[in-house]
Design a protein around this motif. Structure first.
Motif, PDB file in Angstrom:
ATOM      1  N   GLY A 257      15.476  -2.465  11.900  1.00 37.67           N
ATOM      2  CA  GLY A 257      14.510  -3.349  12.534  1.00 37.67           C
ATOM      3  C   GLY A 257      13.193  -3.482  11.806  1.00 37.67           C
ATOM      4  N   VAL A 258      13.087  -2.913  10.595  1.00 36.70           N
ATOM      5  CA  VAL A 258      11.840  -2.984   9.840  1.00 36.70           C
ATOM      6  C   VAL A 258      12.102  -3.782   8.564  1.00 36.70           C
ATOM      7  N   SER A 259      11.263  -4.788   8.302  1.00 36.59           N
ATOM      8  CA  SER A 259      11.461  -5.620   7.115  1.00 36.59           C
ATOM      9  C   SER A 259      11.154  -4.841   5.848  1.00 36.59           C
ATOM     10  N   GLY A 260      11.513  -5.403   4.687  1.00 33.32           N
ATOM     11  CA  GLY A 260      11.276  -4.744   3.404  1.00 33.32           C
ATOM     12  C   GLY A 260       9.804  -4.473   3.157  1.00 33.32           C
ATOM     13  N   LEU A 261       8.956  -5.459   3.462  1.00 33.90           N
ATOM     14  CA  LEU A 261       7.521  -5.270   3.268  1.00 33.90           C
ATOM     15  C   LEU A 261       6.997  -4.165   4.177  1.00 33.90           C
TER      16      LEU A 261
ATOM     17  N   ALA B 259      -1.571   4.218  -8.143  1.00 36.20           N
ATOM     18  CA  ALA B 259      -0.516   3.392  -8.738  1.00 36.20           C
ATOM     19  C   ALA B 259      -0.894   1.914  -8.789  1.00 36.20           C
ATOM     20  N   GLY B 260      -2.051   1.531  -8.219  1.00 41.48           N
ATOM     21  CA  GLY B 260      -2.500   0.153  -8.355  1.00 41.48           C
ATOM     22  C   GLY B 260      -2.736  -0.627  -7.083  1.00 41.48           C
ATOM     23  N   LEU B 261      -2.455  -0.060  -5.920  1.00 43.47           N
ATOM     24  CA  LEU B 261      -2.692  -0.754  -4.660  1.00 43.47           C
ATOM     25  C   LEU B 261      -4.115  -0.435  -4.208  1.00 43.47           C
ATOM     26  N   THR B 262      -5.051  -1.334  -4.513  1.00 39.64           N
ATOM     27  CA  THR B 262      -6.472  -1.050  -4.304  1.00 39.64           C
ATOM     28  C   THR B 262      -7.072  -1.923  -3.211  1.00 39.64           C
ATOM     29  N   VAL B 263      -6.460  -1.967  -2.054  1.00 39.66           N
ATOM     30  CA  VAL B 263      -7.026  -2.700  -0.921  1.00 39.66           C
ATOM     31  C   VAL B 263      -7.645  -1.694   0.047  1.00 39.66           C
ATOM     32  N   THR B 264      -8.467  -2.188   0.960  1.00 40.18           N
ATOM     33  CA  THR B 264      -9.133  -1.301   1.916  1.00 40.18           C
ATOM     34  C   THR B 264      -8.164  -0.860   3.004  1.00 40.18           C
ATOM     35  N   ASP B 265      -8.534   0.207   3.701  1.00 41.30           N
ATOM     36  CA  ASP B 265      -7.718   0.682   4.822  1.00 41.30           C
ATOM     37  C   ASP B 265      -7.636  -0.379   5.920  1.00 41.30           C
ATOM     38  N   ARG B 266      -8.708  -1.124   6.087  1.00 42.87           N
ATOM     39  CA  ARG B 266      -8.735  -2.191   7.094  1.00 42.87           C
ATOM     40  C   ARG B 266      -7.679  -3.262   6.779  1.00 42.87           C
ATOM     41  N   THR B 267      -7.575  -3.635   5.504  1.00 38.47           N
ATOM     42  CA  THR B 267      -6.569  -4.622   5.090  1.00 38.47           C
ATOM     43  C   THR B 267      -5.168  -4.074   5.300  1.00 38.47           C
ATOM     44  N   LEU B 268      -4.943  -2.805   4.947  1.00 34.49           N
ATOM     45  CA  LEU B 268      -3.627  -2.185   5.163  1.00 34.49           C
ATOM     46  C   LEU B 268      -3.254  -2.204   6.648  1.00 34.49           C
TER      47      LEU B 268
ATOM     48  N   ALA C  50      -0.105 -11.744  -5.328  1.00 33.01           N
ATOM     49  CA  ALA C  50      -0.570 -10.680  -6.242  1.00 33.01           C
ATOM     50  C   ALA C  50      -0.485  -9.318  -5.554  1.00 33.01           C
ATOM     51  N   ASN C  51      -0.889  -9.261  -4.278  1.00 31.87           N
ATOM     52  CA  ASN C  51      -0.812  -7.992  -3.553  1.00 31.87           C
ATOM     53  C   ASN C  51       0.631  -7.598  -3.261  1.00 31.87           C
ATOM     54  N   LEU C  52       1.517  -8.569  -3.052  1.00 34.62           N
ATOM     55  CA  LEU C  52       2.940  -8.241  -2.874  1.00 34.62           C
ATOM     56  C   LEU C  52       3.487  -7.576  -4.133  1.00 34.62           C
ATOM     57  N   ARG C  53       3.095  -8.095  -5.300  1.00 32.85           N
ATOM     58  CA  ARG C  53       3.525  -7.468  -6.556  1.00 32.85           C
ATOM     59  C   ARG C  53       2.955  -6.059  -6.678  1.00 32.85           C
ATOM     60  N   ARG C  54       1.692  -5.881  -6.290  1.00 34.23           N
ATOM     61  CA  ARG C  54       1.078  -4.546  -6.349  1.00 34.23           C
ATOM     62  C   ARG C  54       1.762  -3.580  -5.383  1.00 34.23           C
TER      63      ARG C  54
END
Length: 192
Positions: free
Chosen positions: A41-45, A65-74, A87-91
């Motif tokens: 029931g959980v998608s790949g993303l 490893a390159g995922l440089t977004v904020t905790d709020r965005t996550l 771009a973030n999907l690739r990261r």
């Protein structure tokens, strides 16, 4: 030895023998290609995001490893309020592969070294079925107990194919004078 190398080179240049470098065969398909296992029931993303954010340590490794977004965005991505850009999907994908590869490498190293006992490896020689009769050579199936996997696993985790091949050659030298026949193989099998 020079004649053996020449025959191997000629067979590979003409495309009749089929094999891969031993280091690549040893590193093939070790559970990293698919990323983390999906929960029902959980998608790949979402599976990847949960994998990268399940602990502070995992989150830190994802940042390295390159995922440089904020905790709020996550959090917004996890709650479904926003979607990541291409771009973030690739990261996310690259970070997930990197973190997964590091996690699997730690497990594999402990499993393969087995407290100094090592792991028995089955070496299947190259496939010469398409090589003409006079150019075929007798290359037997061999087994070898590899006790030190540190260099092989580290090269695999780093994605360094040259170091992986060098580390594999350092192990097969233990086969004696025939080691050169096992630089290229059809498959390398071991239980890990």
């Amino acid at each position: 030895m020079a004649a053996t190398w020449y025959v191997r080179r000629r067979a590979f240049e003409s495309g009749r023998a089929s094999a891969v470098r031993g280091g690549r065969a040893a590193a093939r398909d070790r559970g990293v290609a698919d990323g983390p296992r999906r929960r029902p029931g959980v998608s790949g993303l979402m599976a990847r995001l949960h994998y990268l954010t399940r602990s502070d340590h995992a989150r830190q490794r994802a940042r390295e490893a390159g995922l440089t977004v904020t905790d709020r965005t996550l959090r917004a991505w996890l709650e479904g309020r926003r979607s990541p850009s291409k771009a973030n999907l690739r990261r996310i994908e690259e970070s997930c592969r990197t973190v997964r590869r590091e996690n699997v490498a730690r497990y594999l190293l402990a499993r393969l070294n087995r407290a100094g006992r090592g792991t028995r490896v089955e070496i299947h020689p190259l496939n010469q079925s398409q090589v003409s009769g006079p150019r075929q050579r007798v290359v037997e199936y061999r087994t070898l107990n590899v006790r030190h996997w540190d260099r092989i696993v580290a090269a695999w985790a780093a994605g360094d194919e040259r170091e992986l091949d060098d580390a594999w050659v350092d192990q097969i030298v233990d086969l004696g004078s025939q080691w050169g026949q096992y630089e290229y193989v059809t498959n390398i099998g071991f239980a890990a």
